[in-house]
Design a protein around this motif. Structure first.
Motif: not given
Ligand code: MLT
Length: 258
Positions: A190-197, A52-61, A86-92, A94-95
């Motif tokens: 970018s600053a979070d990458l060092a914590r993704i081990t 479904a496509a709700p109205v409004g902005i879809y924040p990546i988080d 790509s966009m799925g990578g932004y979402v990944a 965030s997770i």
């Protein structure tokens, strides 16, 4: 919100998140190949494909929380392998940052960690406004399709490009506008990458015009436990354009986790 999804195959769970303005069908070859050994779950993200496509902005988080909600609904509690294009990578990403216990490994394909510069965010907002006003995703398809494939690929894979364009044109204008605005306001990770081990595969098409190999190499270098794979004869959609090479790299990575 509950996402529509495909879920098939035995074994450890691999979740694949598509790019924009696409849907889960881009993973058809991976679902077939990897799906003989792994349980492949491919959702349509918020506002895309059959979700479904709700109205409004879809924040990546929020898109990321939708994926976690799907895992909960499927009662998947063990850490999974998560791949995003790509966009799925932004979402990944965030997770990986916000729900790290849900993941055992990551695959980041044709994607990046930084946010949109102000100019790019403005272009997205303008495009979202046009799509909404016209009730038609044509302007987005016309803008994206030539950037997905270089000229020689458009000739070589004419039928694949035509079929993808047809599919993109069926996207929901509201969903496309919501995702454009979500991507335009996404945080810089970018600053979070060092914590993704966790082990991470960074994959990119050698001819990717949207996230060129230099961007992917920078991403891989900033991640503590990453391997880098450059897929020849492929642009932004490497898993679709050169599935044989992309699947080989994905399988090699998955088998390295065992
Ligand atoms: C995608 O393929 O998902 C898009 O190129 C992402 C973007 O526009 O940033």
């Amino acid at each position: 919100m509950l996402l529509d999804y495909d879920d098939d195959g035995p074994g450890p769970v691999v979740v694949l998140l598509h790019g924009f303005p696409l849907d889960r069908t881009i993973w058809a070859s991976q679902a077939k190949t990897i799906g003989s050994m792994y349980r492949v779950i491919a959702p349509d993200l918020r506002g895309q494909g059959r979700t479904a496509a709700p109205v409004g902005i879809y924040p990546i988080d929020d898109m990321a929380d939708d994926v976690v909600e799907l895992l909960d609904a499927l009662k998947i509690t063990e850490p999974i392998v998560l791949g995003g294009l790509s966009m799925g990578g932004y979402v990944a990403l965030s997770i990986a940052v916000r729900h790290p216990k849900r993941l055992r490994a990551l695959m980041l394909i044709g994607t990046r960690a930084d946010a949109d510069p102000p100019d790019a965010a403005r272009v997205r907002e303008e495009l979202a406004g046009r799509v909404e006003a016209a009730g038609d995703v044509g302007p987005v398809v016309d803008a994206m399709l030539p950037r997905f494939f270089n000229e020689s690929a458009r000739e070589r894979h004419a039928s694949v490009v035509a079929a993808l364009g047809e599919r993109m044109r069926t996207a929901s204008p509201r969903g496309v506008a919501g995702a454009l605005r979500g991507m335009g306001s996404r945080p810089d990770r970018s600053a979070d990458l060092a914590r993704i081990t966790i082990p991470t595969l960074v994959m990119v098409g050698a001819d990717d015009a949207i996230t060129p190999p230099a961007v992917a190499r920078t991403l891989a270098e900033a991640l503590p436990n990453a391997v880098y794979a450059e897929i020849p004869e492929a642009g932004h959609l490497a898993p679709l354009e050169n599935p044989a090479a992309a699947n080989a790299a994905i399988l090699q990575f998955l088998q390295s986790l065992a």
